[in-house]
Scaffold this active site. Structure first.
Site, mmCIF file in Angstrom:
data_model
loop_
_atom_site.group_PDB
_atom_site.id
_atom_site.type_symbol
_atom_site.label_atom_id
_atom_site.label_comp_id
_atom_site.label_asym_id
_atom_site.label_seq_id
_atom_site.Cartn_x
_atom_site.Cartn_y
_atom_site.Cartn_z
ATOM 1 N N GLY A 8 -7.067 -11.325 2.992
ATOM 2 C CA GLY A 8 -5.772 -11.482 2.315
ATOM 3 C C GLY A 8 -4.687 -11.917 3.278
ATOM 4 N N GLY A 11 -1.567 -13.655 2.081
ATOM 5 C CA GLY A 11 -0.746 -12.918 1.127
ATOM 6 C C GLY A 11 0.530 -12.354 1.736
ATOM 7 N N GLN A 12 1.257 -11.584 0.924
ATOM 8 C CA GLN A 12 2.591 -11.117 1.345
ATOM 9 C C GLN A 12 2.524 -10.285 2.629
ATOM 10 O OE1 GLN A 12 4.441 -7.949 -0.786
ATOM 11 N NE2 GLN A 12 6.514 -8.558 -0.226
ATOM 12 N N ASP A 53 -13.792 -15.243 0.829
ATOM 13 C CA ASP A 53 -13.440 -14.418 -0.330
ATOM 14 C C ASP A 53 -14.125 -13.063 -0.136
ATOM 15 O OD1 ASP A 53 -13.454 -13.223 -2.862
ATOM 16 O OD2 ASP A 53 -13.548 -15.150 -3.886
ATOM 17 N N TYR A 142 -4.929 -1.360 -12.055
ATOM 18 C CA TYR A 142 -4.571 -1.336 -10.631
ATOM 19 C C TYR A 142 -4.726 0.081 -10.076
ATOM 20 C CZ TYR A 142 -1.647 -2.144 -6.478
ATOM 21 O OH TYR A 142 -1.168 -2.251 -5.193
ATOM 22 N N LYS A 146 -7.218 1.690 -7.243
ATOM 23 C CA LYS A 146 -6.660 2.271 -6.012
ATOM 24 C C LYS A 146 -7.173 3.693 -5.779
ATOM 25 C CE LYS A 146 -4.622 -1.183 -4.300
ATOM 26 N NZ LYS A 146 -5.063 -1.727 -3.002
ATOM 27 N N ILE A 172 6.849 -3.485 -1.272
ATOM 28 C CA ILE A 172 7.147 -4.035 0.054
ATOM 29 C C ILE A 172 8.083 -5.226 -0.098
ATOM 30 C CG2 ILE A 172 6.179 -5.030 2.162
ATOM 31 C CD1 ILE A 172 5.251 -2.159 1.698
HETATM 32 N N1 SER Z 1 3.798 -3.585 -4.993
HETATM 33 C C1 SER Z 1 2.651 -3.196 -5.752
HETATM 34 C C2 SER Z 1 2.750 -3.641 -7.142
HETATM 35 O O1 SER Z 1 3.850 -3.661 -7.640
HETATM 36 C C3 SER Z 1 2.492 -1.707 -5.723
HETATM 37 O O2 SER Z 1 1.493 -1.362 -4.871
HETATM 38 O O3 SER Z 1 1.770 -3.915 -7.760
#
Ligand code: SER
Length: 320
Positions: A8, A11-12, A53, A142, A146, A172
């Site tokens: 990743g 990614g951000q 990937d 999600y 997690k 973040i």
């Molecule tokens: N920043 C993430 C989201 O909003 C939270 O872990 O999905």
């Protein structure tokens, strides 16, 4: 010597974490891996880059062997709002991708950093001062991935001795790479819109408090936890970490101190609002502070000052 793989990496978080790891451990020792999106010139030119990937075990194995990897920072994941739109994809990436990483780590004796999230909590969790150890019954895909990921990482440590470590990241905020499809993304977009248009339409409602963190602290969290003395870690995978908590009115008020004409209205998205309401208002991160010295540097005021300065400069150069 550490030989690190970052999944990743485009990614951000990955895009900035990779550069910080290269700075600390040497550019050639940090392999950035992306799935499809082309890396920035900075990421590509500063060290090794591979398209890999995390759901493709063959390719992942090839990279681990080629670079003799001993540490994996596993950042590849589907965020919460996209996960609600595409639950099957979220399961595949967030669970099967993590499983591949853990199996690789078991076989090739790698340490693993994997972020969990505030999304690992749910409606029956105490939402104020959310304890480190508490009820975790999330009702989003999600969140399901997690919680399962936290448990799987614990299992690989207990059963196979894989040095797994992780934090529950809050939203973040950063000014380099945009987040992709999370519930907390408004707190990034608001700064870009404040600089570009002096107004913002918010998809979360007033009064929706969430934990947040500025990117430099998020990067320090990952690096410091991986450097910490393992014998002192009681909660290996999934330390609560927070730096600030605010609602849309709170962040808008701070932006207005810098841009007095900034205005905000609301167009609430029921999906993301529904998700946010099941997440903590503010987490208790004392376990991270005690077990490995977690201490964030940026609060809302200090972060806003820096975000608006950096984005203002980019805007002036025509880069936004
Ligand atoms: N920043 C993430 C989201 O909003 C939270 O872990 O999905």
């Amino acid at each position: 010597m550490k030989r690190i793989m970052v999944t990743g990496a485009v990614g951000q978080i990955g895009s900035e974490l990779t550069l910080a790891l290269r700075e600390r451990y040497g550019a050639d020792n940090v392999v950035a891996c992306g799935r499809k999106t082309a890396p920035s010139a900075e990421l590509k030119d500063s060290g090794p880059f591979e398209f890999a990937d995390c759901t493709d075990m063959e390719k992942m194995t090839e990279v681990v062997k080629k670079y003799k990897i001993d540490t994996i920072h596993h950042l590849a994941a589907i965020l919460s709002a996209v996960a609600e739109a595409k639950p099957q994809l979220a399961w595949n990436v967030n669970i099967n991708g993590l499983y591949n990483v853990l199996e690789l780590a078991r076989e090739h004796k790698c340490a693993v950093f994997t972020p969990s999230s505030i999304g690992a909590f749910g409606p029956s969790t105490p939402l104020d001062d959310t304890p480190q150890d508490t009820v975790q019954r999330p009702n989003t895909m999600y969140g399901v991935t997690k919680v399962a990921g936290e448990l799987l990482c614990d299992y690989y440590f207990k059963r196979y001795g894989v040095d797994t470590r992780g934090v529950r990241y809050p939203g973040i905020i950063s000014n380099v790479t945009l987040p992709g499809g999370g519930t907390t993304d408004y707190a990034v977009a608001i700064y870009y819109e404040a600089i570009k248009n002096k107004k913002f339409t918010c998809y979360l409602d007033r009064g929706t408090f969430l934990d947040m963190m500025y990117m430099p602290d998020a990067i320090n969290a990952a690096m410091d936890l991986m450097e910490a003395d393992g014998s002192k870690l009681k909660h290996r995978n999934a330390f609560n970490v927070s730096a600030m908590s605010f609602d849309p009115e709170g962040i808008a008020a701070v932006i207005r101190k810098h841009i007095p004409e900034f205005s905000m209205d609301y167009d609430v998205d029921p999906v993301r609002q529904g998700i946010a309401e099941t997440w903590p208002n503010n987490m208790d991160d004392s376990a991270a502070r005690e077990e490995w010295g977690w201490k964030p540097e940026f609060d809302l005021e200090k972060m806003s000052e820096d975000m608006l300065k950096v984005l203002g400069e980019k805007h002036a150069k025509g880069e936004l």
